[in-house]
Scaffold this active site. Structure first.
Site, PDB file in Angstrom:
ATOM      1  CB  VAL A   9      -0.949   0.032   1.225  1.00 34.69           C
ATOM      2  CG1 VAL A   9      -1.995  -1.055   1.110  1.00 34.69           C
ATOM      3  CG2 VAL A   9      -0.180  -0.100   2.521  1.00 34.69           C
ATOM      4  CB  SER A  10       1.386   3.863  -2.397  1.00 32.47           C
ATOM      5  OG  SER A  10       0.116   4.401  -2.695  1.00 32.47           O
TER       6      SER A  10
END
Length: 210
Positions: A9-10
């Site tokens: 997840v960024s």
């Protein structure tokens, strides 16, 4: 079959929990009868980043053959571009490791999955060929306009060499000062003239001691 799960997840996801990705991947592995032997999760890291700690660890473990399959939730969770994805797939292929992308229904163990892998390779090769051709066309255009290509031409001045020698400089140090090879410096000193730095000097025979 031993499977490794990769999730990411960024920072753009506002702290989104990667649990959804890992849960679906674990459920998929269970349906296939695979054993999950490792979970690699990068949190708060953009997909454009070259280095990702968990992905790097995954690739290291792949070379150690610690699993038979790598499973991701979606292509873009793992790769930042088609060429990046292809390099990873080529690495897995060379190690005998299969790759699964759950959302895209890609499984390189199946004929359809292998076909997609081949198409991705063809696209990447086309991209490389187009880039090379663009560079060549740019060079041809520059030559047609009379532009000189490559590094600037450097000349070696015999008078400067003599001056540096009188100060006690050795041949190697003089070459470093003038930005050329020792053989070129020796030739210029031998001939007592200014010559191009890239000029060959097959006949220069002078001691290069200090």
């Amino acid at each position: 079959m031993r499977v490794a799960i990769y999730a990411r997840v960024s920072t753009a996801n506002n702290g989104q929990d990667p649990t959804m990705q890992t849960r679906e991947l674990r459920e998929y592995a269970e349906r296939r009868g695979w054993t999950v032997v490792g979970e690699y999760v990068d949190i708060g890291i953009s997909g454009t980043k070259e280095k990702r700690p968990e992905l790097d660890r995954l690739m290291g473990d792949a070379h150690r053959r610690r699993f038979d399959v790598v499973a991701v939730w979606k292509f873009d969770r793992m790769a930042r571009s088609v060429s990046h994805l292809l390099r990873a797939l080529e690495t897995f292929n060379s190690l005998g490791i299969e790759f699964v992308s759950l959302s895209e229904s890609l499984d390189t163990a199946t004929p359809a999955g292998r076909m997609v892998f081949t198409v991705l390779g063809a696209v990447a090769e086309l991209e490389r060929s187009l880039t090379v051709e663009r560079v060549k066309a740019g060079l041809r255009n520059a030559r047609a306009k009379g532009k000189r290509l490559g590094r600037p031409r450097v000349t070696v001045d015999a008078a400067r060499i003599a001056a540096l020698r009188s100060q006690g400089f050795g041949w190697k140090k003089i070459a470093r000062e003038m930005g050329c090879g020792v053989s070129t410096v020796l030739r210029a000193a031998q001939e007592g003239s200014t010559i191009p730095a890239d000029s060959p000097s097959p006949s220069a025979v002078v001691s290069i001691g200090a």
